[in-house]
Structure formats: C-alpha cells, structure tokens
Design an enzyme around this catalytic site. Sequence first.
Site, PDB file in Angstrom:
ATOM      1  CD  GLU A  79     -12.648  -7.573  -6.921  1.00  0.00           C
ATOM      2  OE1 GLU A  79     -11.576  -7.831  -6.324  1.00  0.00           O
ATOM      3  OE2 GLU A  79     -13.770  -7.809  -6.455  1.00  0.00           O
ATOM      4  CE  LYS A 259     -10.707 -10.286  -2.968  1.00  0.00           C
ATOM      5  NZ  LYS A 259     -11.355  -9.523  -4.051  1.00  0.00           N
ATOM      6  CG  ASP A 275       5.827  -4.580   1.357  1.00  0.00           C
ATOM      7  OD1 ASP A 275       4.901  -5.303   0.947  1.00  0.00           O
ATOM      8  OD2 ASP A 275       6.911  -5.015   1.768  1.00  0.00           O
ATOM      9  CG  HIS A 372     -19.515  -7.267  -8.734  1.00  0.00           C
ATOM     10  ND1 HIS A 372     -18.192  -7.455  -9.006  1.00  0.00           N
ATOM     11  CD2 HIS A 372     -19.605  -7.138  -7.399  1.00  0.00           C
ATOM     12  CE1 HIS A 372     -17.512  -7.441  -7.869  1.00  0.00           C
ATOM     13  NE2 HIS A 372     -18.349  -7.254  -6.881  1.00  0.00           N
TER      14      HIS A 372
HETATM   15  P1  NDP Z   1      14.331   2.490   3.138  1.00  0.00           P
HETATM   16  O1  NDP Z   1      15.345   1.440   3.245  1.00  0.00           O
HETATM   17  O2  NDP Z   1      14.207   3.212   1.828  1.00  0.00           O
HETATM   18  O3  NDP Z   1      14.586   3.510   4.342  1.00  0.00           O
HETATM   19  C1  NDP Z   1      13.888   4.703   4.523  1.00  0.00           C
HETATM   20  C2  NDP Z   1      14.785   5.843   4.206  1.00  0.00           C
HETATM   21  O4  NDP Z   1      14.072   7.049   4.295  1.00  0.00           O
HETATM   22  C3  NDP Z   1      15.930   5.912   5.181  1.00  0.00           C
HETATM   23  O5  NDP Z   1      17.103   5.721   4.454  1.00  0.00           O
HETATM   24  C4  NDP Z   1      15.874   7.334   5.727  1.00  0.00           C
HETATM   25  O6  NDP Z   1      17.084   8.002   5.623  1.00  0.00           O
HETATM   26  C5  NDP Z   1      14.946   8.034   4.766  1.00  0.00           C
HETATM   27  N1  NDP Z   1      14.151   9.104   5.393  1.00  0.00           N
HETATM   28  C6  NDP Z   1      14.042  10.352   4.914  1.00  0.00           C
HETATM   29  N2  NDP Z   1      13.225  11.097   5.672  1.00  0.00           N
HETATM   30  C7  NDP Z   1      12.819  10.306   6.687  1.00  0.00           C
HETATM   31  C8  NDP Z   1      11.956  10.502   7.796  1.00  0.00           C
HETATM   32  N3  NDP Z   1      11.358  11.661   8.018  1.00  0.00           N
HETATM   33  N4  NDP Z   1      11.737   9.461   8.625  1.00  0.00           N
HETATM   34  C9  NDP Z   1      12.323   8.259   8.397  1.00  0.00           C
HETATM   35  N5  NDP Z   1      13.163   8.012   7.367  1.00  0.00           N
HETATM   36  C10 NDP Z   1      13.406   9.023   6.518  1.00  0.00           C
HETATM   37  O7  NDP Z   1      12.884   1.933   3.446  1.00  0.00           O
HETATM   38  P2  NDP Z   1      12.333   1.254   4.743  1.00  0.00           P
HETATM   39  O8  NDP Z   1      13.408   1.006   5.743  1.00  0.00           O
HETATM   40  O9  NDP Z   1      11.144   2.028   5.173  1.00  0.00           O
HETATM   41  O10 NDP Z   1      11.875  -0.169   4.215  1.00  0.00           O
HETATM   42  C11 NDP Z   1      10.765  -0.300   3.368  1.00  0.00           C
HETATM   43  C12 NDP Z   1      11.084  -1.283   2.264  1.00  0.00           C
HETATM   44  O11 NDP Z   1      11.537  -2.504   2.809  1.00  0.00           O
HETATM   45  C13 NDP Z   1       9.901  -1.612   1.420  1.00  0.00           C
HETATM   46  O12 NDP Z   1      10.291  -1.528   0.060  1.00  0.00           O
HETATM   47  C14 NDP Z   1       9.588  -3.063   1.772  1.00  0.00           C
HETATM   48  O13 NDP Z   1       9.016  -3.728   0.657  1.00  0.00           O
HETATM   49  C15 NDP Z   1      10.940  -3.610   2.133  1.00  0.00           C
HETATM   50  N6  NDP Z   1      11.031  -4.765   3.012  1.00  0.00           N
HETATM   51  C16 NDP Z   1       9.966  -5.273   3.716  1.00  0.00           C
HETATM   52  C17 NDP Z   1      10.114  -6.376   4.550  1.00  0.00           C
HETATM   53  C18 NDP Z   1       8.939  -6.868   5.333  1.00  0.00           C
HETATM   54  O14 NDP Z   1       7.894  -6.223   5.360  1.00  0.00           O
HETATM   55  N7  NDP Z   1       9.037  -8.013   5.992  1.00  0.00           N
HETATM   56  C19 NDP Z   1      11.422  -7.023   4.692  1.00  0.00           C
HETATM   57  C20 NDP Z   1      12.481  -6.366   3.970  1.00  0.00           C
HETATM   58  C21 NDP Z   1      12.272  -5.297   3.152  1.00  0.00           C
HETATM   59  P3  NDP Z   1      18.236   7.877   6.716  1.00  0.00           P
HETATM   60  O15 NDP Z   1      18.802   6.508   6.556  1.00  0.00           O
HETATM   61  O16 NDP Z   1      19.187   8.921   6.335  1.00  0.00           O
HETATM   62  O17 NDP Z   1      17.633   8.087   8.063  1.00  0.00           O
END
Ligand code: NDP
Length: 418
Positions: A79, A259, A275, A372
């Site tokens: 936009e 918005k 996200d 705009h």
């Molecule tokens: P991930 O599944 O990628 O998990 C985060 C990863 O980061 C973990 O595996 C963790 O490793 C690693 N990590 C490394 N350093 C750190 C740190 N300092 N602190 C925390 N974690 C660390 O992503 P999220 O769980 O954050 O989920 C986000 C995604 O989920 C987005 O893509 C979103 O679009 C999607 N999503 C959103 C939903 C919603 O909003 N309703 C529903 C379902 C999915 P380790 O495991 O080793 O700790």
Amino acid sequence: MQGFEKYYRKTWSQRLDILTQQNKLSEKQVEQLKQNAVTPVLGEAQIENFLTQFQLPEGLALNFVIDGKEYLIPMVIEEPSVIAGASHGAAIVKKTGGFHTKSSRRAMRGQVVLENVTDLVATKKKIEEQETELMQAAVDAHPSIVKRGGGPLALKVRILEQGLLSVDLIIDTKEAMGANMINSMLEAVADKLRTTGHHDVLMAILSNYTTECLVTASCQIPVANLAKNGLPGLKIAQKLAQASRVAQVDPYRAATHNKGIMNGIDAAVIASGNDWRAIEAAAHAYAARDGQYRGLSTWKVAGDQLEGELSLPVPVGSVGGSIGIVPLVQVNSALRSEKDALGLEKIIASVGLAQNLAALYALVTDGIQKGHMNLQMKSLAVSVGAKEDEIEQVVSVLQKLPQQDQAIAQHVLDEIRN
Ligand code: NDP
C-alpha cells in the site's frame, strides 16, 4: 478438480506442468511462476502445493527513536503512503525525544477445553489441585524450553458456560512465539486430563489472545510543533484528541483507526518473518476487551503537550517458524538491530503509534488523499501499462488534472504515445 488428484504428491515441476496440461495457464504464464520462484527449495519447505514466491515491496521507515536509540525499520507492504506515514509520524516524535515503551513479562497462553462437564465448580477445583502434575506433563512434552529458562508458569481454570471449562496454561516461550511448543505441551496436558481425570477433552490449542504479552508505546509532542496551514498547534492537537475519542466510542471509526495502526504493524511484522495473522488476531481481540470494539491508541492534550499511547499484545519471536529459514528475514533483523523478541515488540508498537499519529494528523488537517495521491498516481500509470520511462510523464500530467482515474490515465498514456 480433474487432473489435480494427489496434487500434493507431485514434484514442483509436475505441479506446474499440470497447470498447462489442464489449460489453466499458458506456457508464458507458467514461465512467470517459475521466474518468481527465487528459492523453490525453501518455498517447498514452507508450504504445501508450492507454486511460486509472491513478491511484496519492502521499504525502510526512518526517524524512529525508541527508548533513546534510533532504529531503521524494514516494512513489507503493497500500500502506498504507509512507509511515508510511519517515517513522518516518527520524525514528529523524534524532535522531542522519541517513543518510550514498557512491556509485561512475555508469556503466551494455551487452552485445553473440556466439554460435558456436569459440576463445573467441583471440576475446576479438582483440576486446580492437580496443577503441579499437569505442569509437569507440559514440561515433559517439551523439556528443552525449560533448559532455555522458560516453560509453564501457571495453570488457570476458567468456567466458560454450561458444560464448558477451559484449562489455561501460561507459558514462557523465551525467544519463540511458541505456537508449536505450546500445542505439544497442551496435548500432553489434555492426555493427562483424559487419562487420569476421565475428562471429555474437546480441543487443545494455543490462544492468540495473548494478554500476557502486552507492550505499550507512548510519546509526548509539544502542541506548538503541530501547527500547520495557519492552524495553531493547540487546535490541531485538540482535533487529534477528538479523533481519538471518536475511535473509543464508535466501532465504525475504531475499525478504520485500528486498520491504520495495523498498516504499519503488519508491514513491520511481515518483514520480521513473524506470523502477522497472529498479531492481527491478538490486536483486534484486545481492542474489544471490554465488550466494545475500540481504538487501540489514545491521544489527549495535557497542558501544552499532546500525549499518545498505544497498548496491544505483540506475540512475536526472534526464532522459530520462518524466521530462521528465510534469508531476507535475517537481513531485516540486521537492519533493525534489536537485541531480542522483546526489542522487536517495542519497535512494532512504536511503528503502530507513529502510523496512527501520521494518519490522524493528515485526517484533521489536509485530509488523507493529498498525501496518498502521488504514489496512487504512479500505481494508476502502471495499471494502464505505462513503461518505466513513461510513468513520470503520466504522473506529471495527471497531477495537473482535476480528476484522476483509470480511464483518464489511459487517455494520458495514449496521448503521450501518439
Ligand atoms: P517453532 O516450532 O519453529 O519453535 C521454535 C524453535 O526455536 C524451537 O524448536 C526451539 O528449539 C528453537 N529455539 C532456539 N532458540 C530459542 C530460544 N532462545 N527460545 C525459544 N526457542 C528457541 O516455532 P514456534 O513454536 O515459535 O511457532 C511459530 C510458528 O507456528 C509460526 O510459523 C506460526 O505461523 C505457526 N503456528 C501458529 C498458530 C497460531 O498462531 N494459532 C498455530 C500453529 C502454528 P527447542 O525445541 O530445541 O527448544
């Protein structure tokens, strides 16, 4: 649809071939999809039935001083005027010290919803007594987050309505937004509730209404700095405060007010690889927290100052999801140079407030269209087929006309070409 059976099992090039075989696209159009797929391996790792990488423009917002430090803020948005607005709002605030921010402890919330609960009060009490055991089940499902200093913080049980109960887990996900780790922990808690308590689990999922992840950006502007077009700064500040009041009392205005805020917030969030649907959901739920949908920001005149404040949940991460795998996200992080997810939250809230200031300032002075129109006219020129060397010519003619629309732009382009 015929020809698209088991489409998800095909390779990328097979998927593209099917589009021509089934007469959905021409060879030329498929070539366009291929050319736009800059990193197909990454695209296939991110989503299902991958075709191409859809591009959005990225630009840089300037003038952001937040808690005493100046930031460059990459924004991804199609936009016109959003980046100009954010930079303009930030420049006004920069003159008097910039934005100040504060935040709650960063935590997320997930819920296990139970159904067919006959005695809500007794069940609530019983589950509350199981807090330690249920929290341990959550820890066991994702122990690495505890090693990182996070993990479940509290368990809260809420009676929703007849037969329905929500078992909420508050979780410190450290640098991640945490959707996936939260969902794993919740499913473990749900299993425990099912097996040990024989509860009827309806679902287990994080909540996007992240009331434990609030951030506030605020600023103060001497009203004298707002003077414009012969109007005294105090008068403009009062109009701005009045516009803010309208957004508090009228949902029709509040939706547009918000918005405008989300124009900036979404653009900064997309550039960060987070996200943005989660941020949108959180913001709008928070805007309706007292039962009426209201503007997320407020502006008031206090003596010779205009004071602005924006509070909202900003559940972003600095790791996880697409953040670590999309190369441009890393470049954008280097541009912003914030330290961590909390730093990103503060930047995002400040962008929202700057965007809101610019929009309200324009609305109560020149109106929104004046600013705009320049880029709008460029878009108009491109939309009627103006080539790179023709765009400026079309725009300069359009600027002198009392009205601009597609038919007029087409006519101007035809005249230039003849
Ligand atoms: P991930 O599944 O990628 O998990 C985060 C990863 O980061 C973990 O595996 C963790 O490793 C690693 N990590 C490394 N350093 C750190 C740190 N300092 N602190 C925390 N974690 C660390 O992503 P999220 O769980 O954050 O989920 C986000 C995604 O989920 C987005 O893509 C979103 O679009 C999607 N999503 C959103 C939903 C919603 O909003 N309703 C529903 C379902 C999915 P380790 O495991 O080793 O700790």
